[in-house]
Design a protein around this motif. Structure first.
Motif, short mmCIF file in Angstrom:
data_model
loop_
_atom_site.label_atom_id
_atom_site.label_comp_id
_atom_site.label_asym_id
_atom_site.label_seq_id
_atom_site.Cartn_x
_atom_site.Cartn_y
_atom_site.Cartn_z
N THR A 7 1.01 -7.39 9.38
CA THR A 7 0.42 -6.44 8.45
C THR A 7 0.61 -5.03 9.00
O THR A 7 0.71 -4.83 10.20
CB THR A 7 -1.08 -6.74 8.20
N SER A 8 0.69 -4.09 8.09
CA SER A 8 0.80 -2.70 8.51
C SER A 8 0.20 -1.79 7.45
O SER A 8 0.11 -2.15 6.27
CB SER A 8 2.26 -2.31 8.77
N HIS A 9 -0.24 -0.64 7.92
CA HIS A 9 -0.75 0.40 7.03
C HIS A 9 -0.09 1.71 7.42
O HIS A 9 -0.02 2.05 8.61
CB HIS A 9 -2.27 0.54 7.16
N HIS A 14 -0.88 6.14 0.83
CA HIS A 14 -1.10 4.88 1.55
C HIS A 14 -0.07 3.85 1.13
O HIS A 14 0.27 3.74 -0.06
CB HIS A 14 -2.50 4.32 1.24
N ILE A 19 0.48 -0.33 2.20
CA ILE A 19 -0.06 -1.46 2.97
C ILE A 19 0.85 -2.66 2.73
O ILE A 19 1.19 -2.97 1.59
CB ILE A 19 -1.51 -1.78 2.54
N ARG A 50 2.77 -6.03 -0.97
CA ARG A 50 2.71 -4.61 -0.64
C ARG A 50 1.86 -3.88 -1.67
O ARG A 50 1.90 -4.21 -2.86
CB ARG A 50 4.10 -3.99 -0.57
#
Length: 148
Positions: free
Chosen positions: A29-31, A59, A61, A80
């Motif tokens: 996961t990434s933000h 943003h 995600i 996403r």
């Protein structure tokens, strides 16, 4: 030299995590956060005063599931979320999309895969003004990889 007379300040961050849930399964996961401020200098000839150049989501995600299911099979799912684009002249709403991939290793040098893109919604916009923009729809792809 061409100059548009715009000045920008940008900053942002990205955080990512990978977790191994089992020997055959991992999640990623990434933000990402991105901020851009654009101002036009007094002599600028830029017609939209930087509105197009500054139309970026704040943003993003991503979540990905990667599974090795058996000796020669892989299944990936990824989702996403992309934040809305703020330009009042070309607003684009936020969207969430889900993609999938199933892959079979035929030999050490050959794999075949089926990819399904945007499977949760029939379409979504990603950029452009509401009257002229192209909608991104569901897609299905086949892929053959041969390594020599």
């Amino acid at each position: 030299m061409l100059k548009n007379g715009l000045e920008a300040t940008t900053y942002g961050s990205r955080a990512a995590v990978t977790v191994h849930l089992a020997p055959w399964w991992k999640m990623k996961t990434s933000h990402m956060y991105f901020r851009k401020t654009i101002t036009a200098k007094s002599w600028s000839n830029d017609a939209n005063k930087g509105l197009g150049e500054g139309n970026d989501p704040k943003h993003r995600i991503f979540v990905q599931s990667i599974m090795d299911i058996g000796e020669d099979w892989e299944i990936d799912l990824w989702a996403r979320y992309i934040d809305a684009l703020p330009n009042a002249n070309a607003p684009v709403p936020a969207y969430t999309a889900v993609d999938a991939r199933i892959e079979k290793k035929i030999t050490d040098n050959i794999t075949v895969a089926l990819l399904l893109l945007n499977i949760t919604e029939p379409w979504h916009p990603e950029f452009g003004s509401p009257l002229t923009r192209y909608q991104i729809g569901r897609e299905v792809f086949g892929k053959l990889t041969v390594s020599l």
